[in-house]
Scaffold this motif. Sequence first.
Motif, mmCIF file in Angstrom:
data_model
loop_
_atom_site.group_PDB
_atom_site.id
_atom_site.type_symbol
_atom_site.label_atom_id
_atom_site.label_comp_id
_atom_site.label_asym_id
_atom_site.label_seq_id
_atom_site.Cartn_x
_atom_site.Cartn_y
_atom_site.Cartn_z
ATOM 1 N N LYS A 164 10.801 -37.811 29.915
ATOM 2 C CA LYS A 164 9.614 -37.517 29.115
ATOM 3 C C LYS A 164 8.449 -38.407 29.533
ATOM 4 O O LYS A 164 7.313 -37.942 29.677
ATOM 5 C CB LYS A 164 9.925 -37.715 27.625
ATOM 6 C CG LYS A 164 10.713 -36.592 26.988
ATOM 7 C CD LYS A 164 10.832 -36.814 25.478
ATOM 8 C CE LYS A 164 11.471 -35.628 24.793
ATOM 9 N NZ LYS A 164 11.530 -35.793 23.318
ATOM 10 N N GLU A 165 8.747 -39.679 29.739
ATOM 11 C CA GLU A 165 7.689 -40.630 30.113
ATOM 12 C C GLU A 165 7.160 -40.360 31.513
ATOM 13 O O GLU A 165 5.947 -40.399 31.754
ATOM 14 C CB GLU A 165 8.230 -42.057 30.025
ATOM 15 C CG GLU A 165 7.215 -43.118 30.410
ATOM 16 C CD GLU A 165 7.794 -44.526 30.333
ATOM 17 O OE1 GLU A 165 7.097 -45.465 30.761
ATOM 18 O OE2 GLU A 165 8.945 -44.677 29.859
ATOM 19 N N GLN A 166 8.049 -40.068 32.442
ATOM 20 C CA GLN A 166 7.644 -39.916 33.834
ATOM 21 C C GLN A 166 6.985 -38.572 34.132
ATOM 22 O O GLN A 166 6.226 -38.454 35.087
ATOM 23 C CB GLN A 166 8.861 -40.085 34.747
ATOM 24 C CG GLN A 166 9.475 -41.479 34.712
ATOM 25 C CD GLN A 166 8.517 -42.543 35.221
ATOM 26 O OE1 GLN A 166 7.828 -42.349 36.222
ATOM 27 N NE2 GLN A 166 8.479 -43.671 34.527
ATOM 28 N N THR A 167 7.281 -37.554 33.320
ATOM 29 C CA THR A 167 6.737 -36.222 33.597
ATOM 30 C C THR A 167 5.644 -35.792 32.632
ATOM 31 O O THR A 167 4.930 -34.818 32.909
ATOM 32 C CB THR A 167 7.856 -35.162 33.528
ATOM 33 O OG1 THR A 167 8.340 -35.089 32.175
ATOM 34 C CG2 THR A 167 8.990 -35.491 34.475
ATOM 35 N N ASP A 168 5.525 -36.472 31.488
ATOM 36 C CA ASP A 168 4.617 -36.071 30.412
ATOM 37 C C ASP A 168 4.983 -34.714 29.814
ATOM 38 O O ASP A 168 4.163 -34.087 29.140
ATOM 39 C CB ASP A 168 3.152 -36.036 30.888
ATOM 40 C CG ASP A 168 2.592 -37.428 31.119
ATOM 41 O OD1 ASP A 168 3.023 -38.357 30.405
ATOM 42 O OD2 ASP A 168 1.738 -37.592 32.009
ATOM 43 N N ILE A 169 6.207 -34.240 30.073
ATOM 44 C CA ILE A 169 6.694 -33.010 29.457
ATOM 45 C C ILE A 169 7.374 -33.379 28.139
ATOM 46 O O ILE A 169 8.307 -34.184 28.119
ATOM 47 C CB ILE A 169 7.674 -32.261 30.382
ATOM 48 C CG1 ILE A 169 6.958 -31.841 31.675
ATOM 49 C CG2 ILE A 169 8.263 -31.041 29.676
ATOM 50 C CD1 ILE A 169 7.898 -31.239 32.714
ATOM 51 N N GLU A 217 0.438 -28.347 34.499
ATOM 52 C CA GLU A 217 0.843 -27.146 33.770
ATOM 53 C C GLU A 217 2.309 -27.173 33.357
ATOM 54 O O GLU A 217 2.750 -26.321 32.579
ATOM 55 C CB GLU A 217 0.592 -25.895 34.625
ATOM 56 C CG GLU A 217 -0.862 -25.667 35.008
ATOM 57 C CD GLU A 217 -1.288 -26.522 36.199
ATOM 58 O OE1 GLU A 217 -0.394 -27.094 36.864
ATOM 59 O OE2 GLU A 217 -2.504 -26.632 36.437
ATOM 60 N N ALA A 218 3.100 -28.093 33.898
ATOM 61 C CA ALA A 218 4.521 -28.148 33.557
ATOM 62 C C ALA A 218 4.689 -28.330 32.052
ATOM 63 O O ALA A 218 4.143 -29.257 31.458
ATOM 64 C CB ALA A 218 5.199 -29.280 34.314
#
Length: 371
Positions: free
Chosen positions: A55-60, A31-32
Amino acid sequence: MDMFRVAHATAADWRQAANACLAQIGDIPAEASLGFLYVTDHLAGDLPAILGFFKEQTDIVNWVGSVGVGVCATAQEYNDLPALSLMIADFPIDSFRVFPAIKSDIDEFSGHRAWCEQADARFAVVHGDPRNPKTPAFIAELAETINDGYLVGGLSSSRGPNFQIAGGLTEGGLSGVLFSSRVPVATGHTQGCSPLGQKHQITECRNNIAIRIDDRPALDVFNEEVGEVLARDPGRAAGYIFAGFPIKGSDTGDYVVRNLLGVDAENKLLAVGGYLNPGDTIIFCKRDIRTAYEDLLRMLRDIKSRLGGRPKGGVYYSCLGRGVHMFGADSAELRAIRQELGDIPLVGFFANGEISHNRLYGFTGVLTLFS
């Protein structure tokens, strides 16, 4: 909107600091949806890689932030060190909208106006470039554009690149994130200077030069306010005495502080870090650590009284002249926030100008809490 997670670290290599932050955050919930990222100017040149990494590590996808000489997180300040602080949150994806830098004209924002009307957006977190002389005007115009809305944020402070983050990297203007009225917030603003004496009126000026105040030579009025010692040695007033301009209609006695740039003793002139107009009200202010700390506590207790419960997270923007330079070492300013509000997720940076409502301030602290 129940998940706020904060992380912060310092390391000579940005990868070490970034990995330490990931370890603090732990598993990233699906949900982040929005991240706040602040890096010190030691790492400004690495910000493209740092942003790409998170961005890559969190998919945010959606990130906002800036560069500062110092950054802060919950009860922790990093000054003149390679450091970063970040916070992720699970705002509903339709409750916010990131917008890129407005660089030359407010019409560059026109593509977001329909969303603002639909979402009833009246609040935004923004970051500005101090090198653009139009930035103060953009702040006022953007606030008016979003239904006389409320802005909070700060201007980048950097000895290198003045990057902001608004989805990707940007610079040169005013950028940030808009929030729908569905996102409840509470804001507070604290001054770092206290008035020396009474209000005066500028009766004659030229650009930023005060010629006459109260229909008397400007420097005579200034010298009477600051006292004999500083009047004999104006150089000692630098960084200690400032010009304040009360805000018309403010019911809290709010005022904007500007630097004093110099004096002309022969012609009794006073140079101020801002454009002057005949009829402007001016007060002289001093940096006062005791009253600044008291006002910080006042602001914190006021905002706490307005909250319906414990805040879920927050952002804080303080002047780069505050923090360690005003309140001392050991993260005293940020620890005061935790002392009054508890151990809430919080990030921010030390700015080259602070934004509150529709104005650019100096020597202040601006706090926003999400509840």
